[in-house]
Write an enzyme that holds these catalytic residues in place. Structure first.
Site, PDB file in Angstrom:
ATOM      1  N   LYS A   1      -1.573  -6.488  10.423  1.00 24.98           N
ATOM      2  CA  LYS A   1      -0.561  -5.635  11.065  1.00 24.98           C
ATOM      3  C   LYS A   1      -0.659  -5.744  12.588  1.00 24.98           C
ATOM      4  CE  LYS A   1       2.009  -3.001   9.474  1.00 24.98           C
ATOM      5  NZ  LYS A   1       3.445  -3.160   9.113  1.00 24.98           N
TER       6      LYS A   1
ATOM      7  N   TYR B   1      -5.800  -5.597   6.140  1.00 23.17           N
ATOM      8  CA  TYR B   1      -4.533  -4.883   6.374  1.00 23.17           C
ATOM      9  C   TYR B   1      -4.284  -4.642   7.854  1.00 23.17           C
ATOM     10  CZ  TYR B   1      -1.448  -0.799   6.726  1.00 23.17           C
ATOM     11  OH  TYR B   1      -0.457   0.076   7.102  1.00 23.17           O
TER      12      TYR B   1
END
Length: 490
Positions: A241, A237
C-alpha cells in the site's frame, strides 16, 4: 478549501467505484444511492471473467447484503428497477494493463462520462502472497492512474490507502506523502520495478523446480514478508500500500487526487444502521476468538492507544473530500482516525469484551454456553513465549504422549488444544506490530475539512465524520461487539 452541499454535488454525477465488493465500497455505494437517488450512474468495477459473472457478484456480494435493507424498505417494489438503472457492473482487473477492460463500448462510455473515481481496491491480508499484493495494491494504482488520465470529464480521484503505511514508527504521524525509492528503515534504493522483477524471477524458479501450488503460495507469502521487513514495513499489506501511494505522487501529473488513510475500520456507527460489519476485520479477530473461548492470553501494551474509526465515518470523509477537491489539482492526504481527537486504549477493549461476553456469552455447536475469563496480557514477547511454553506447550506434549500410548484416546483434546495454540500464535504474529504501536495520527487536514464542511453548508447530520462524537463504551458495548456477534460469529 470550499465546500457546499454534498447531496447537490452528487446529483447527475457518474462515479466509478473500483473494488466495489469491498467493505467500505459497499457502504459507499449504499450511502450514495440512499441520500441522492438522482445520482446519474455508479460504475462498479470488480474482478470478474465476464459480464455474467460480474452481475452474479453484484447480486450475491453487494445487493443481497443486509446493508441494503433500509434502501429496499424505502423503495419497495421499485428497488430492482432503481438498482438496474443506477448501477453498471464493469468486469475488469486492476492488476492488468488498461484494467483488463475488454468491453470497448463500456470503456469508451466510462472514459467519456466519469466525473469521480473512488479507488477502494485492495487485498488487505497482512501476509498476502507478494505477487497478488504487488499486483493489486501497488501496480493496480499505476493502472488506475493511467486509466483516469483518459477520463475526459474527471473532476477528482479518491485513492483509499491505510494510515499504517507509516510502518512501526511512533510519535505523531503526519499527513505527509512517501517518496518513491525511500525505505522506512533507511535502506536505499526501493524500486518497484525491481520488486516486480524479483517476484517474476521467484515464480519462474518455483515453476521450473516443479513446486506445487501450495508451495508457491507459501513461498510468495514468505517473500512478501521478507521484502517488507527488509524495507522497514511490518507486513506485505502495508508495504505494498505504501508503494501504491508512492506511485500516486509520481504519476498524478495535474490530476486532482486525494489520498484517504483510514486507521482500523470498524462497524457502522449510525448509517444505514448501527453495527453492520462484514468479515473478520483486524481487532475483530481478537473479539471473535475471545468470545468463542479460544483466546485466553495475548501480548499487548494495554495502556497503548488503538486507533479505530467506524466505517460510515470513513465513507463520509471520502464524500466530503470529493466535494472539497473537485477540480483542485493539489496534493492532500487525510488521516481518518481517532487517536488524537478521541483516543481509546487496549485496556478499554479488554474490559468491554469481558463485560459483554460475560453478560451475553456465545454458545458452541452443541448449544453450550462458552464461559470467558479475563485474558492474560503479557507485555513482551519473552514473557509471552515463557507463558505459552509452561501453560500450553508442555501440557500439549504430555497429551500427545498419552494419546499415542492410549490408542488416540485423547485425540479430541489434543486437536482442540492444538487449534487454540495455533490461533493465538497466528494472531500474535500478525498483530504484534500494532498491539505495541505507540504512534498517533495527526489529523489536522481532516479537522480543516470538518471546519470547511460545517461552514460550507454540508449536511453534517448525514455526512458526520468527527470521532469526538463517539462514546466508546456505548459504541463497543451496544453497537460494535453486538454487530460482530450478529454478522461475523458463527
Amino acid at each position: 478549501m470550499e465546500l457546499g452541499s454534498i447531496i447537490h454535488f452528487l446529483q447527475d454525477k457518474n462515479i466509478l467505484v473500483i473494488g466495489a465488493t469491498g467493505f467500505i465500497a459497499k457502504i459507499f455505494v449504499e450511502k450514495v444511492l440512499r441520500v441522492q437517488p438522482n445520482v446519474k450512474k455508479l460504475y462498479l468495477l470488480l474482478r470478474a471473467r465476464d459480464a455474467e459473472s460480474a452481475s452474479g457478484r453484484l447480486q450475491n456480494e453487494i445487493i443481497k447484503k443486509e446493508l441494503f435493507r433500509l434502501l429496499k424498505e424505502n423503495l419497495g417494489a421499485k428497488f430492482d428497477t432503481f438498482v438496474s438503472e443506477k448501477l453498471t457492473v464493469v468486469p475488469a482487473d486492476i492488476s492488468q494493463e488498461d484494467l483488463n477492460l475488454k468491453d470497448s463500448f463500456l470503456r469508451e462510455e466510462i472514459c467519456n462520462q466519469t466525473d469521480v473515481i473512488v479507488n477502494l481496491a485492495a487485498t488487505t491480508n497482512f501476509d498476502e502472497r507478494y505477487d497478488v499484493a504487488l499486483g493489486i495494491n501497488t501496480l493496480g494504482v499505476k493502472h488506475v492512474l493511467s486509466f483516469a488520465k483518459s477520463c475526459i470529464k474527471l473532476k477528482v480521484l479518491l485513492h483509499v490507502s491505510t494510515a499504517y503505511v507509516c510502518g512501526e514508527r511512533g510519535g505523531l504521524i503526519l499527513e505527509d506523502p512517501y517518496q518513491l525509492g525511500v525505505s522506512l528503515n533507511g535502506v536505499p534504493g526501493l524500486d518497484i520495478d525491481v520488486e516486480k522483477k524479483i517476484v517474476e524471477e521467484k515464480l519462474n524458479q518455483l515453476r521450473e523446480e516443479g513446486a506445487t501450488e501450495d508451495d508457491i503460495k507459501m513461498a510468495m507469502k514468505d517473500l512478501g514478508m521478507k521484502r517488507a521487513t527488509m524495507h522497514g514495513w511490518p507486513n506485505t499489506y502495508v508495504f505494498t500500500k505504501a508503494m501504491g501511494e508512492m506511485l500516486v505522487g509520481t504519476l498524478k501529473e495535474n490530476m486532482s487526487i486525494v489520498i484517504v488513510r483510514p486507521t482500523i475500520v470498524t462497524s457502522t456507527y449510525k448509517e444505514p444502521f448501527p453495527g453492520w460489519v462484514e468479515g473478520v476485520r483486524t481487532i475483530d479477530s481478537l473479539i471473535v476468538a475471545y468470545g468463542k473461548g479460544k483466546l485466553t492470553c495475548f501480548i499487548a501494551d494495554i495502556k497503548a492507544i488503538f486507533d479505530v474509526i467506524p466505517a460510515d465515518m470513513v465513507v463520509n470523509t471520502i464524500l466530503a473530500a470529493m466535494v472539497a477537491h473537485a477540480n483542485q489539482p493539489d496534493d492532500i492526504i487525510y488521516h481518518v482516525g481517532s487517536s488524537v481527537a478521541n483516543p481509546v486504549k487496549y485496556q478499554s477493549l479488554q474490559d468491554y469484551s469481558f463485560r459483554y461476553f460475560t453478560a451475553k456469552p456465545c454458545v458452541d455447536k452443541e448449544g453450550k454456553i462458552i464461559k470467558v475469563g479475563k485474558v492474560t496480557i503479557l507485555d513482551n514477547m519473552a514473557s509471552f513465549e515463557r507463558y505459552m511454553f509452561i501453560r500450553y506447550l508442555l501440557p500439549l506434549k504430555g497429551i500427545e504422549l498419552a494419546n499415542a500410548a492410549l490408542c488416540q484416546y485423547f485425540q479430541g483434546m489434543y486437536l482442540d488444544m492444538s487449534r487454540k495454540i495455533y490461533i493465538v500464535m497466528r494472531l500474535v504474529h500478525l498483530y504484534k506490530p500494532y498491539v505495541f504501536f505507540n504512534g498517533v495520527f495527526d489529523n489536522m487536514n481532516t479537522e480543516r475539512l470538518q471546519i470547511a464542511a460545517k461552514r460550507g453548508g454540508v449536511e453534517m447530520d448525514l455526512f458526520y465524520f468527527d470521532p469526538k462524537m463517539i462514546d466508546w463504551e456505548d459504541y463497543f458495548m451496544n453497537i460494535h461487539i453486538p454487530g460482530v456477534v450478529k454478522y461475523v460469529v458463527k
